[in-house]
Design a protein around this motif. Structure first.
Motif, PDB file in Angstrom:
ATOM      1  N   LYS A  57      31.407   6.584  -9.510  1.00 49.30           N
ATOM      2  CA  LYS A  57      30.303   7.747  -9.414  1.00 49.30           C
ATOM      3  C   LYS A  57      31.221   9.169  -9.034  1.00 49.30           C
ATOM      4  CE  LYS A  57      26.627   5.185  -8.429  1.00 49.30           C
ATOM      5  NZ  LYS A  57      25.502   4.417  -7.181  1.00 49.30           N
ATOM      6  N   GLU A  58      32.343   9.097  -8.292  1.00 50.95           N
ATOM      7  CA  GLU A  58      33.140  10.261  -8.112  1.00 50.95           C
ATOM      8  C   GLU A  58      33.601  10.691  -9.533  1.00 50.95           C
ATOM      9  OE1 GLU A  58      33.140   7.967  -6.063  1.00 50.95           O
ATOM     10  OE2 GLU A  58      33.210   8.725  -3.827  1.00 50.95           O
ATOM     11  N   ALA A  59      34.114   9.938 -10.327  1.00 50.91           N
ATOM     12  CA  ALA A  59      34.553  10.070 -11.480  1.00 50.91           C
ATOM     13  C   ALA A  59      33.561  10.908 -12.539  1.00 50.91           C
ATOM     14  CB  ALA A  59      35.251   8.856 -12.130  1.00 50.91           C
ATOM     15  N   LEU A  60      32.471  10.139 -12.571  1.00 54.73           N
ATOM     16  CA  LEU A  60      31.461  10.775 -13.334  1.00 54.73           C
ATOM     17  C   LEU A  60      30.853  11.981 -12.964  1.00 54.73           C
ATOM     18  CD1 LEU A  60      29.101   7.433 -14.035  1.00 54.73           C
ATOM     19  CD2 LEU A  60      30.801   8.549 -15.558  1.00 54.73           C
ATOM     20  N   GLN A  61      31.014  12.504 -11.669  1.00 56.14           N
ATOM     21  CA  GLN A  61      30.354  13.577 -11.041  1.00 56.14           C
ATOM     22  C   GLN A  61      31.455  14.628 -11.103  1.00 56.14           C
ATOM     23  OE1 GLN A  61      28.044  13.055  -7.656  1.00 56.14           O
ATOM     24  NE2 GLN A  61      27.522  10.963  -8.319  1.00 56.14           N
ATOM     25  N   ALA A  62      32.735  14.457 -11.163  1.00 60.25           N
ATOM     26  CA  ALA A  62      33.660  15.500 -11.182  1.00 60.25           C
ATOM     27  C   ALA A  62      33.451  16.465 -12.350  1.00 60.25           C
ATOM     28  CB  ALA A  62      34.979  14.874 -11.090  1.00 60.25           C
ATOM     29  N   PRO A  63      33.808  17.748 -12.193  1.00 65.02           N
ATOM     30  CA  PRO A  63      33.803  18.592 -13.489  1.00 65.02           C
ATOM     31  C   PRO A  63      34.740  18.277 -14.425  1.00 65.02           C
ATOM     32  CG  PRO A  63      33.423  19.911 -11.383  1.00 65.02           C
ATOM     33  CD  PRO A  63      34.213  18.385 -10.939  1.00 65.02           C
ATOM     34  N   SER A  64      35.871  17.672 -14.132  1.00 63.02           N
ATOM     35  CA  SER A  64      36.975  17.615 -14.970  1.00 63.02           C
ATOM     36  C   SER A  64      36.391  17.041 -16.347  1.00 63.02           C
ATOM     37  CB  SER A  64      37.707  16.615 -14.366  1.00 63.02           C
ATOM     38  OG  SER A  64      38.155  16.877 -13.128  1.00 63.02           O
ATOM     39  N   ALA A  65      35.817  15.878 -16.777  1.00 62.70           N
ATOM     40  CA  ALA A  65      35.380  15.394 -17.888  1.00 62.70           C
ATOM     41  C   ALA A  65      34.679  16.426 -18.667  1.00 62.70           C
ATOM     42  CB  ALA A  65      34.851  14.418 -18.014  1.00 62.70           C
ATOM     43  N   PRO A 101      23.818  12.743 -10.687  1.00 62.66           N
ATOM     44  CA  PRO A 101      23.676  14.044 -10.627  1.00 62.66           C
ATOM     45  C   PRO A 101      25.126  14.827 -11.368  1.00 62.66           C
ATOM     46  CG  PRO A 101      23.755  13.782  -8.369  1.00 62.66           C
ATOM     47  CD  PRO A 101      23.839  12.407  -9.186  1.00 62.66           C
ATOM     48  N   LEU A 102      24.874  15.340 -12.647  1.00 62.69           N
ATOM     49  CA  LEU A 102      26.279  15.869 -13.453  1.00 62.69           C
ATOM     50  C   LEU A 102      26.384  17.124 -13.155  1.00 62.69           C
ATOM     51  CD1 LEU A 102      25.557  13.988 -16.730  1.00 62.69           C
ATOM     52  CD2 LEU A 102      26.966  13.057 -14.771  1.00 62.69           C
ATOM     53  N   PRO A 103      27.742  17.591 -13.316  1.00 62.74           N
ATOM     54  CA  PRO A 103      28.321  18.566 -13.025  1.00 62.74           C
ATOM     55  C   PRO A 103      28.201  19.614 -14.315  1.00 62.74           C
ATOM     56  CG  PRO A 103      30.206  17.381 -13.709  1.00 62.74           C
ATOM     57  CD  PRO A 103      28.850  16.347 -13.578  1.00 62.74           C
ATOM     58  N   GLU A 104      28.578  20.949 -14.126  1.00 63.50           N
ATOM     59  CA  GLU A 104      28.691  21.645 -15.364  1.00 63.50           C
ATOM     60  C   GLU A 104      27.389  21.679 -16.235  1.00 63.50           C
ATOM     61  OE1 GLU A 104      31.116  24.099 -15.914  1.00 63.50           O
ATOM     62  OE2 GLU A 104      32.216  23.308 -13.889  1.00 63.50           O
ATOM     63  N   LYS A 105      26.276  22.189 -15.684  1.00 66.45           N
ATOM     64  CA  LYS A 105      25.100  22.080 -16.446  1.00 66.45           C
ATOM     65  C   LYS A 105      25.072  22.832 -17.729  1.00 66.45           C
ATOM     66  CE  LYS A 105      20.393  23.820 -15.976  1.00 66.45           C
ATOM     67  NZ  LYS A 105      19.663  25.022 -15.245  1.00 66.45           N
ATOM     68  N   LYS A 106      25.840  24.220 -17.562  1.00 64.59           N
ATOM     69  CA  LYS A 106      26.041  25.131 -18.659  1.00 64.59           C
ATOM     70  C   LYS A 106      26.561  24.250 -20.106  1.00 64.59           C
ATOM     71  CE  LYS A 106      25.451  29.510 -16.373  1.00 64.59           C
ATOM     72  NZ  LYS A 106      26.217  30.658 -15.984  1.00 64.59           N
ATOM     73  N   ILE A 107      27.580  23.662 -19.664  1.00 65.42           N
ATOM     74  CA  ILE A 107      28.171  23.126 -20.352  1.00 65.42           C
ATOM     75  C   ILE A 107      27.532  22.210 -21.394  1.00 65.42           C
ATOM     76  CG2 ILE A 107      30.492  21.451 -21.487  1.00 65.42           C
ATOM     77  CD1 ILE A 107      31.936  23.487 -19.374  1.00 65.42           C
TER      78      ILE A 107
END
Lengths: 182, 310
Positions: A57-65, A101-107
């Protein structure tokens, strides 16, 4: 580990891409050449490490990808031949399927708006894309400073270009969704 | 089927005309229309005929592969099938992102039976292999640097150019199988055929930030600024590109960069097709050189070469 998905993210990525994340031996060459490394806390090799250790989950939620620009520098330079850009694509794809919950909504809104244009017209319609992106992201002031010059230079088309039969492209999108459910 | 005729007064080359399927892609119909315009203008002078692939669709570019691997392969595959059905043995994809997606899809389908099966399920027809996909530099290489040099009417002596490849023309090399991924030099050979000088610089394959242009402009401004700074430091009069995304990031955003990082000399950014067209003697407007945010006219005024009569 409560953060690990079942089946694990590592196994799902291996099945989808044909490359197991355990191929990575953490040399860090990918992160050394990554152009967006400076904009994210978690370097690309560390996202792979999270997946190797089961912190799915940490990997999925990190902005990196989501910040990955798809420049392919990591994939090109990896001494193990690991397609890290393909791995990042896969992390994004699985992230959208999981209820986290996912990061970087704008992207994310940008990619969604882009693909909705393609699904509707068969081609990307720049003005429609920007309008749709602005509505979805709330980023209303995006590039308003450039718009007058673009209109004057005739670079902002007011009408979408379409394929002859947009229904055929909509069907292509539907069949992709069907194939992915199987 | 659309056929592009040249508007040059006399054909310069006498060798048989090649016909190639043209995949303009969405950008060349909008923000990069000068790329399309300059290409159409110069073809006849180089003895090439391009026909637009009938009913082509968007390749999905940088968004489809963020969402679905299958969609990112099926969208380009439909175009490859259209080209094959319309009897094209090769396709020119002047946009580096389209080029990369078309080649990546072709390789993936040809190398993995499972991918091929899924794509054929989506397209509801067999995949047609054998179509070659070329980027703009390969296309010029195919025409030949000697042919280009022989067609030059306005030698670009006195002009010094920084050739910018960005990411998707050269990476990953297993997919593109084109030039050296870290130190490419094929664009330099085309530019040198026009009489211009090319500079050595460090940022020719660095990323401009590409599709983050809309959602994370801050990233694009920082990455693109570094590229422009290095081109300036190398002494180049202008940057030459073969990608509409690179062009818009480097050309249209220089005013925002000045606001963010203070005053710097602006650097014009032109398409390779425009630079070649200018050397072939076409005027700036025909090539769309008047459509850039940073006017390349002052840089082009440095050209000292004497005009060669046709």
């Amino acid at each position: 580990m409560s953060d690990t998905l079942h089946p694990s993210l590592a196994d799902r990525i291996a099945r989808l891409t044909g490359q197991h994340p355990f191929l990575c031996y953490q040399c860090g060459k990918c992160s050394a050449g990554c152009p967006v490394r400076a904009f994210t806390e978690l370097a690309p090799n560390r996202v792979v490490r999270l997946v190797q250790l089961g912190f799915d989950k940490e990997a999925l939620q990190a902005p990196s990808a989501w910040l990955c620009a798809g420049c392919m520098t990591c994939t090109t330079r990896c001494p193990k031949g690991f397609d890290l850009a393909g791995f990042m694509d896969c992390v994004r794809q699985i992230g959208r399927q999981e209820n986290v919950p996912l990061p970087e909504k704008k992207i994310r809104r940008f990619h969604e708006a882009f693909l909705r244009q393609v699904e509707r017209f068969g081609r990307a319609f720049e003005l429609g894309l920007v309008a749709e992106y602005k509505m979805a992201s709330g980023d209303l002031m995006q590039d308003v400073d450039m718009a007058p010059a673009m209109v004057l230079k005739g670079k902002l088309g007011f009408f979408p270009h379409r394929v002859n039969n947009p229904a055929a492209i909509r069907r292509l999108f539907q069949r992709v969704a069907e194939a992915e459910r199987k | 089927m659309t056929t592009y005729q040249d508007d040059h007064p006399q054909p310069l080359m006498k060798h048989p005309t090649m016909t190639i399927g043209y995949y303009p892609g969405c950008s060349l119909k909008g923000t990069a229309k000068e790329y399309d315009r300059s290409l159409r203008a110069i073809l006849g002078a180089l003895g090439v005929e391009l026909r637009e692939i009938e009913d082509w669709n968007c390749c999905g570019a940088s968004s489809a592969h963020a969402v679905s691997r299958l969609l990112a392969t099926a969208l380009p595959a439909r175009n490859i099938n259209l080209a094959a059905a319309q009897n094209y043995g090769e396709i020119l994809a002047p946009c580096a992102a389209c080029y990369n997606r078309l080649v990546a899809a072709k390789r993936e389908i040809e190398q993995h039976a499972a991918v091929r099966q899924s794509v054929e399920y989506v397209l509801e027809e067999p995949f047609r292999p054998g179509v070659e996909i070329r980027n703009l530099i390969e296309f010029f290489e195919r025409i030949g640097t000697e042919t280009i040099a022989a067609a030059v009417r306005r030698p670009l002596q006195g002009l010094s150019a920084a050739c910018y490849y960005g990411c998707l023309l050269v990476r990953p090399p297993e997919i593109t199988r084109f030039d050296d991924a870290e130190t490419p030099s094929s664009m330099e050979r085309i530019v040198q055929a026009t009489g211009a000088k090319t500079v050595e610089w460090r940022f020719k394959t660095e990323c401009c930030g590409a599709a983050h242009s809309i959602a994370r402009k801050d990233i694009v401004l920082d990455l693109s600024r570094q590229i422009l700074d290095d081109a300036r430091a190398s002494g180049a009069d202008l940057i030459v590109v073969a990608c509409p995304m690179c062009h818009s990031n480097l050309d249209m955003r220089q005013a925002s960069m000045r606001v963010r990082n203070g005053g710097r000399r602006s650097v014009p950014v032109v398409y390779l097709s425009e630079l070649v067209g200018y050397a072939l003697g076409f005027d700036a407007r025909t090539l769309g050189l008047d459509l850039h945010f940073i006017d390349p006219a002052p840089a082009l005024a440095k050209v000292q070469g004497k005009e060669v009569p046709a």
